[in-house]
Design a protein around this motif. Structure first.
Motif, PDB file in Angstrom:
ATOM      1  N   VAL A   3      42.774  35.728  48.656  1.00  0.00           N
ATOM      2  CA  VAL A   3      41.979  36.819  49.236  1.00  0.00           C
ATOM      3  C   VAL A   3      40.847  37.133  48.273  1.00  0.00           C
ATOM      4  O   VAL A   3      41.087  37.471  47.098  1.00  0.00           O
ATOM      5  N   ASP A   4      39.601  37.011  48.727  1.00  0.00           N
ATOM      6  CA  ASP A   4      38.430  37.298  47.901  1.00  0.00           C
ATOM      7  C   ASP A   4      37.959  38.726  48.153  1.00  0.00           C
ATOM      8  O   ASP A   4      37.895  39.188  49.308  1.00  0.00           O
ATOM      9  N   LEU A   5      37.601  39.410  47.064  1.00  0.00           N
ATOM     10  CA  LEU A   5      37.085  40.786  47.140  1.00  0.00           C
ATOM     11  C   LEU A   5      35.809  40.862  46.311  1.00  0.00           C
ATOM     12  O   LEU A   5      35.819  41.283  45.148  1.00  0.00           O
ATOM     13  N   PRO A   6      34.679  40.461  46.860  1.00  0.00           N
ATOM     14  CA  PRO A   6      33.427  40.513  46.095  1.00  0.00           C
ATOM     15  C   PRO A   6      32.935  41.946  45.918  1.00  0.00           C
ATOM     16  O   PRO A   6      33.155  42.812  46.779  1.00  0.00           O
ATOM     17  N   GLN A  11      40.245  50.010  42.055  1.00  0.00           N
ATOM     18  CA  GLN A  11      40.962  50.728  43.117  1.00  0.00           C
ATOM     19  C   GLN A  11      41.049  49.880  44.383  1.00  0.00           C
ATOM     20  O   GLN A  11      42.092  49.859  45.052  1.00  0.00           O
ATOM     21  N   ASP A  12      39.980  49.155  44.706  1.00  0.00           N
ATOM     22  CA  ASP A  12      40.017  48.279  45.875  1.00  0.00           C
ATOM     23  C   ASP A  12      41.081  47.186  45.715  1.00  0.00           C
ATOM     24  O   ASP A  12      41.823  46.881  46.652  1.00  0.00           O
ATOM     25  N   VAL A  13      41.152  46.613  44.528  1.00  0.00           N
ATOM     26  CA  VAL A  13      42.129  45.552  44.272  1.00  0.00           C
ATOM     27  C   VAL A  13      43.542  46.115  44.347  1.00  0.00           C
ATOM     28  O   VAL A  13      44.447  45.500  44.937  1.00  0.00           O
ATOM     29  N   ARG A  75      29.151  44.413  37.660  1.00  0.00           N
ATOM     30  CA  ARG A  75      29.739  43.965  38.920  1.00  0.00           C
ATOM     31  C   ARG A  75      31.125  43.394  38.673  1.00  0.00           C
ATOM     32  O   ARG A  75      31.375  42.787  37.628  1.00  0.00           O
ATOM     33  N   LEU A  76      32.012  43.609  39.628  1.00  0.00           N
ATOM     34  CA  LEU A  76      33.370  43.070  39.558  1.00  0.00           C
ATOM     35  C   LEU A  76      33.643  42.283  40.831  1.00  0.00           C
ATOM     36  O   LEU A  76      33.646  42.842  41.928  1.00  0.00           O
ATOM     37  N   ASP A  77      33.872  40.978  40.672  1.00  0.00           N
ATOM     38  CA  ASP A  77      34.300  40.120  41.774  1.00  0.00           C
ATOM     39  C   ASP A  77      35.778  39.786  41.560  1.00  0.00           C
ATOM     40  O   ASP A  77      36.152  39.254  40.505  1.00  0.00           O
ATOM     41  N   ALA A  78      36.595  40.125  42.540  1.00  0.00           N
ATOM     42  CA  ALA A  78      38.048  39.950  42.397  1.00  0.00           C
ATOM     43  C   ALA A  78      38.561  38.902  43.372  1.00  0.00           C
ATOM     44  O   ALA A  78      37.962  38.629  44.412  1.00  0.00           O
ATOM     45  N   GLN A  79      39.695  38.335  43.018  1.00  0.00           N
ATOM     46  CA  GLN A  79      40.378  37.379  43.882  1.00  0.00           C
ATOM     47  C   GLN A  79      41.881  37.535  43.669  1.00  0.00           C
ATOM     48  O   GLN A  79      42.343  37.625  42.533  1.00  0.00           O
ATOM     49  N   ILE A  80      42.622  37.556  44.760  1.00  0.00           N
ATOM     50  CA  ILE A  80      44.082  37.678  44.705  1.00  0.00           C
ATOM     51  C   ILE A  80      44.687  36.391  45.238  1.00  0.00           C
ATOM     52  O   ILE A  80      44.314  35.925  46.323  1.00  0.00           O
ATOM     53  N   ARG A  81      45.611  35.812  44.480  1.00  0.00           N
ATOM     54  CA  ARG A  81      46.291  34.579  44.885  1.00  0.00           C
ATOM     55  C   ARG A  81      47.791  34.847  44.971  1.00  0.00           C
ATOM     56  O   ARG A  81      48.395  35.372  44.020  1.00  0.00           O
ATOM     57  N   LEU A  82      48.358  34.469  46.097  1.00  0.00           N
ATOM     58  CA  LEU A  82      49.782  34.689  46.331  1.00  0.00           C
ATOM     59  C   LEU A  82      50.406  33.421  46.915  1.00  0.00           C
ATOM     60  O   LEU A  82      49.704  32.534  47.400  1.00  0.00           O
ATOM     61  N   VAL A 108      41.629  46.706  33.923  1.00  0.00           N
ATOM     62  CA  VAL A 108      42.968  46.158  34.190  1.00  0.00           C
ATOM     63  C   VAL A 108      44.058  47.226  34.212  1.00  0.00           C
ATOM     64  O   VAL A 108      45.126  46.998  34.794  1.00  0.00           O
ATOM     65  N   THR A 109      43.825  48.381  33.604  1.00  0.00           N
ATOM     66  CA  THR A 109      44.900  49.382  33.486  1.00  0.00           C
ATOM     67  C   THR A 109      45.514  49.768  34.830  1.00  0.00           C
ATOM     68  O   THR A 109      46.747  49.841  34.953  1.00  0.00           O
ATOM     69  N   PRO A 110      44.749  50.004  35.910  1.00  0.00           N
ATOM     70  CA  PRO A 110      45.386  50.367  37.185  1.00  0.00           C
ATOM     71  C   PRO A 110      46.197  49.224  37.802  1.00  0.00           C
ATOM     72  O   PRO A 110      46.970  49.473  38.734  1.00  0.00           O
ATOM     73  N   LEU A 111      46.041  47.992  37.298  1.00  0.00           N
ATOM     74  CA  LEU A 111      46.701  46.836  37.910  1.00  0.00           C
ATOM     75  C   LEU A 111      47.924  46.368  37.148  1.00  0.00           C
ATOM     76  O   LEU A 111      48.587  45.407  37.558  1.00  0.00           O
TER      77      LEU A 111
END
Length: 406
Positions: A3-6, A11-13, A75-82, A108-111
């Motif tokens: 899942v990509d989160l550009p 908080q979104d992640v 800018r923060l570009d996130a990606q989640i891999r499961l 990273v602290t909220p994650l």
């Protein structure tokens, strides 16, 4: 699942992870730790692959902080891999740009997984003082790899000056089998003290320096460092004793020879371990490594920075010859094959297979024996037993006698 989160936020992640957990089940159950990876774009893919392999033994939440271009807007570009894309773990990739690259801890602290250990791994360049860095300060274990530094020996010296409980280095982890083999060799008769030792390895091998420091603190004897050309890694160790030296020599990238007085030469598998194997070994323990601390802080200072060339050490008889070790290894291999072949020749040969006619005759004989046995059992059941008539007559006379007497 990827899942990509550009252009996202932490908080979104975090919200997306919660929604995915509700859709696919409790993903965080069974995660034993949070592994933070701090790397640049060039090292990120290899580090993520190694971390994914290592955490198959230690299911974790892997958070990769990939530091991009520091210029421009934040800018923060996130990606989640499961699932299949993350192995036994779940992976969150965070690419930071602009001034945000200096605020990785806040990102990273909220994650972080609640109530679980935090381990940080710098696969390449690392801060001068890793325990005092913002990311390192929140971790129970801090893993570096001085072998990937531009100046490995200087990196070790920085690690020694700033050591704190929980620090470790993959250059030390790669020595586990070397240390085990040397300890096992000394744990055999004649139990003599080691008078001096020589450790040979490439000039850019921090593992060689750490092994020399470990021997100096454990054996309390003079230890000399001999250097070879860069890129060879660990090469050999010689431990001098009154009865003769113990030599452990890696003749190529995977096979080593162990030579001891009064014992045959042994060939041992001593292949270099991968980053994933080294990382998995370090994740098995979360307590401080006192032996590493002693080798790093005290051992390096005892051995010192001076070294001699490997050729000079061999010429002076202070280090084993690589060519002689190779010849001894080949001779031991040939001897082992000869003994194995001799044992096979001396073994009792298997019986020769019977011909088809012999098999038919043997089968006919078995059938005849079974037929005769069945006929004998039938005749015995139809004929009265020998002497049965006489017994009946005697029983009749005995009965008549009892009636007359009564």
């Amino acid at each position: 699942m990827i899942v990509d989160l550009p252009s996202a936020s932490s908080q979104d992640v975090s919200k997306k992870l919660v929604r995915l957990r509700n859709q696919t089940g409790a993903m965080t159950l069974g995660r034993v730790l949070t592994l933070l990876i701090v790397a640049d774009e060039a090292d990120a893919d290899a580090a993520l692959e190694s971390a994914s392999d290592a955490t198959r033994q230690h299911p974790s939440r892997i958070i990769a902080l990939i530091l991009g271009n520091k210029r421009g807007a934040s800018r923060l570009d996130a990606q989640i891999r499961l699932g299949g894309d993350a192995g036994a773990s779940e992976i969150v990739v965070l690419r930071l740009y602009g001034p945000l690259t200096n605020h990785g801890r806040s990102v990273v602290t909220p994650l972080l997984l609640p109530d679980s250990p935090i381990v940080v791994w710098w696969p390449a360049e690392s801060p001068n003082d890793i325990s005092a860095s913002p990311i390192g300060a929140i971790a129970q274990r801090r893993i570096t790899d001085s072998a990937t530094d531009k100046a490995p020996r200087k990196a070790l010296q920085r690690r020694a000056r700033s050591y704190a409980d929980g620090d470790t280095d993959l250059a030390w982890t790669r020595l586990t089998r070397w240390r085990g083999l040397l300890a096992a060799a000394l744990d055999q008769a004649p139990y003599e003290p080691v008078t001096e030792a020589t450790v040979t390895g490439s000039s850019d091998s921090p593992s060689t320096d750490l092994l020399a420091g470990w021997l100096a603190t454990r054996l309390r004897c003079p230890v000399q460092r001999a250097r070879t050309r860069p890129g060879q890694g660990m090469v050999s160790v010689r431990l001098e004793r009154a009865s003769g030296p113990i030599d452990l020599v890696r003749t190529d990238g995977s096979i080593a020879t162990l030579t001891q007085p009064g014992q045959p030469v042994r060939r041992i598998n001593l292949a270099r371990i991968s980053d994933a194997e080294a990382l998995a070994e370090e994740l098995r323990r979360l307590d401080p490594d006192e032996v590493y601390e002693e080798a790093l802080v005290r051992g390096l200072s005892v051995v010192g920075a001076s070294s001699i060339t490997a050729s000079r050490a061999v010429a002076e008889g202070e280090a084993p010859s690589l060519d002689e070790a190779e010849r001894a290894g080949r001779k031991a291999q040939r001897e082992g094959r000869r003994l194995t072949g001799s044992a096979m020749v001396d073994a009792e040969p298997a019986p020769a297979p019977s011909s088809e006619e012999e098999v038919k005759q043997a089968s006919a004989r078995r059938l005849d024996r079974k037929k005769a046995e069945r006929e004998g059992e039938s005749d015995g059941a139809s004929r009265p037993a020998k002497g049965s008539g006489t017994a009946k007559k005697a029983a009749g006379r005995s009965s008549a006698a009892r009636k007359s007497s009564s």
